[in-house]
Design a protein around this motif. Structure first.
Motif, PDB file in Angstrom:
ATOM      1  N   SER A   1       6.480  -3.922  -7.580  1.00  0.00           N
ATOM      2  CA  SER A   1       6.983  -2.557  -7.508  1.00  0.00           C
ATOM      3  C   SER A   1       7.589  -2.234  -6.156  1.00  0.00           C
ATOM      4  N   PHE A   2       7.315  -3.038  -5.129  1.00  0.00           N
ATOM      5  CA  PHE A   2       7.872  -2.808  -3.801  1.00  0.00           C
ATOM      6  C   PHE A   2       9.122  -3.646  -3.534  1.00  0.00           C
ATOM      7  N   ARG A   3       9.391  -4.620  -4.371  1.00  0.00           N
ATOM      8  CA  ARG A   3      10.410  -5.609  -4.039  1.00  0.00           C
ATOM      9  C   ARG A   3      11.838  -5.095  -4.150  1.00  0.00           C
ATOM     10  N   ASP A   4      12.071  -4.026  -4.897  1.00  0.00           N
ATOM     11  CA  ASP A   4      13.429  -3.529  -5.056  1.00  0.00           C
ATOM     12  C   ASP A   4      13.770  -2.426  -4.061  1.00  0.00           C
TER      13      ASP A   4
ATOM     14  N   ARG B   1       7.000   5.060  -4.423  1.00  0.00           N
ATOM     15  CA  ARG B   1       6.641   3.720  -3.955  1.00  0.00           C
ATOM     16  C   ARG B   1       7.045   3.510  -2.504  1.00  0.00           C
ATOM     17  N   ALA B   2       8.194   4.083  -2.109  1.00  0.00           N
ATOM     18  CA  ALA B   2       8.638   3.952  -0.717  1.00  0.00           C
ATOM     19  C   ALA B   2       7.656   4.633   0.229  1.00  0.00           C
TER      20      ALA B   2
ATOM     21  N   LEU C   1      -6.395  -2.461  -1.365  1.00  0.00           N
ATOM     22  CA  LEU C   1      -6.166  -1.967  -2.722  1.00  0.00           C
ATOM     23  C   LEU C   1      -4.894  -1.147  -2.903  1.00  0.00           C
ATOM     24  N   GLN C   2      -4.395  -0.512  -1.837  1.00  0.00           N
ATOM     25  CA  GLN C   2      -3.330   0.460  -2.014  1.00  0.00           C
ATOM     26  C   GLN C   2      -2.075  -0.100  -2.675  1.00  0.00           C
ATOM     27  N   PRO C   3      -1.528  -1.242  -2.246  1.00  0.00           N
ATOM     28  CA  PRO C   3      -0.284  -1.704  -2.892  1.00  0.00           C
ATOM     29  C   PRO C   3      -0.458  -2.003  -4.371  1.00  0.00           C
ATOM     30  N   TYR C   4      -1.620  -2.523  -4.739  1.00  0.00           N
ATOM     31  CA  TYR C   4      -1.844  -2.864  -6.140  1.00  0.00           C
ATOM     32  C   TYR C   4      -2.114  -1.618  -6.980  1.00  0.00           C
TER      33      TYR C   4
ATOM     34  N   ALA D   1       1.210  -0.004  -7.672  1.00  0.00           N
ATOM     35  CA  ALA D   1       1.944  -0.704  -8.731  1.00  0.00           C
ATOM     36  C   ALA D   1       1.425  -0.324 -10.108  1.00  0.00           C
ATOM     37  N   ARG D   2       0.117  -0.193 -10.236  1.00  0.00           N
ATOM     38  CA  ARG D   2      -0.475   0.131 -11.543  1.00  0.00           C
ATOM     39  C   ARG D   2      -0.272   1.591 -11.922  1.00  0.00           C
TER      40      ARG D   2
END
Length: 396
Positions: free
Chosen positions: A4-7, A133-134, A259-262, A265-266
């Protein structure tokens, strides 16, 4: 790294990396009381310096928001970063209490001008669908830098407080170099700014939806800020050592960083306001559980609960404010949000501590639970209006 962060565009990653460096420039503040004592500043004189430090957080965001819209995101960030570095040196060299207080005021005021400009820059760089997400990635950088800084600060303080000032000023100047080299000033939106009268916060004050949303977010931020001021009081009154509070801070840092990035994403697929309300309620419950704790296990449970709430809400509040703002006023909307955060922290430092010491801990914990859950519910009630505004902005 979750997909979810890659774009996200390069400027977001630049601000993410720069923010990690920037947070390493906040080593002096946690050890300020100890530094002041080493210079012979104790008792009521300490409160003058700390009060000035808190007041700067009320001034900086308001100024930063205006500057971000008037002179640009990039210049505002550079002004704040270089000003903070200079203020660090002034504090170290200050000969007396009042000069120390003036330097502390400049540190917090200059430092807090950076966030409105950075948040507005993020809103310029990504569309509404990716802003949450940003901002979550940006917040993750803050937590990574804070966690590393906590460990680094303790080590450096043991070898000389001057090292804290050197690292703080160096980190600020390094981030300023990153901004100079890697960040480009976005184009100014046409039309809206010319139609608006004045250069201040009238555009925010005329926005009824923003005036409803910001105070509700402020209440939730106040409840969260109690973890910084009331939790150490509770641990002290339980007869536990300061090392226990350090351990609780480590638990929070590990959970959030891991935990935050995952979680982002969820949860990105779910409605923002529903997630924000659930996370806000979780924070309120976790803070209230502090009142039931009387040992290490109890405090650990409470910290885990409100830390999970912190993970859940990451990036949502700032993205909501960004979506409410017209393009030409993004800096001032983020300045208003930063000012709301500053008021919440200042209230926790003053009203929260006063309630704890005069009315009793139980009153504070019950108030936190009631206020936090009520604000979360009221925020959810605004979901339809905020989504309608967001959809209109995206269509425009």
């Amino acid at each position: 790294m979750p997909s979810s962060f890659r774009d996200l565009p390069p400027v977001v990653w630049t601000l993410f990396a720069g923010t990690i460096v920037n947070r390493l420039g906040y080593l002096v503040t946690p050890f300020l009381v100890f530094f002041l004592a080493s210079r012979g500043v104790t008792g009521p004189d300490t409160s003058y310096v700390l009060g000035a430090l808190g007041a700067g957080h009320l001034l900086g965001p308001a100024v930063g928001g205006v500057l971000a819209d008037r002179v640009g995101r990039r210049p505002t960030m550079l002004i704040g970063l270089t000003g903070t570095a200079a203020a660090q040196g002034a504090l170290f060299l200050a000969p007396g209490v009042w000069t120390m207080a003036a330097a502390a005021l400049l540190i917090s005021a200059a430092g807090s001008t950076v966030s409105p400009a950075a948040y507005a820059l993020l809103a310029d760089a990504v569309d509404g669908g990716r802003r949450r997400r940003a901002y979550a990635l940006f917040g993750w950088g803050v937590n990574i830098g804070t966690a590393v800084g906590g460990v680094l600060g303790g080590y450096l303080a043991a070898h000389g407080y001057w090292l804290l000032f050197v690292v703080d000023a160096g980190a600020m100047l390094l981030y300023a170099l990153v901004v100079t080299v890697r960040v480009k000033e976005p184009e100014r939106p046409a039309g809206g700014e010319r139609a608006e009268k004045g250069i201040g916060y009238g555009v925010v004050l005329k926005d009824r939806l923003a005036l409803l949303t910001l105070p509700l977010l402020g209440i939730q931020l106040f409840v969260y800020s109690l973890t910084e001021v009331a939790l150490p009081l509770a641990i002290h009154d339980s007869g536990l050592s300061p090392a226990v509070y350090g351990a609780m801070a480590a638990v929070n840092a590990v959970l959030v960083v891991a935990l935050q990035p995952y979680a982002t994403a969820r949860l990105a697929r779910l409605p923002r306001l529903a997630v924000q309300s659930a996370g806000g309620a979780l924070i309120a419950v976790g803070v209230a559980l502090t009142g039931l704790a009387d040992g290490v296990v109890g405090y650990t449970v409470s910290v885990v609960v409100w830390s999970l709430g912190e993970v859940v809400v990451a990036g949502i509040a700032a993205s909501v404010v960004a979506d409410l703002a017209p393009a030409h006023a993004r800096g001032r909307y983020q300045g208003a949000f930063g000012w709301t955060w500053g008021v919440a922290r200042f209230a926790a430092l003053t009203l929260g501590v006063a309630a704890y010491t005069t009315l009793g801990p139980a009153v504070l914990w019950w108030t936190a639970l009631a206020a936090g859950t009520a604000a979360a519910a009221a925020t959810l009630a605004l979901r339809t209006r905020i989504e309608r505004r967001t959809a209109h902005t995206l269509a425009a």
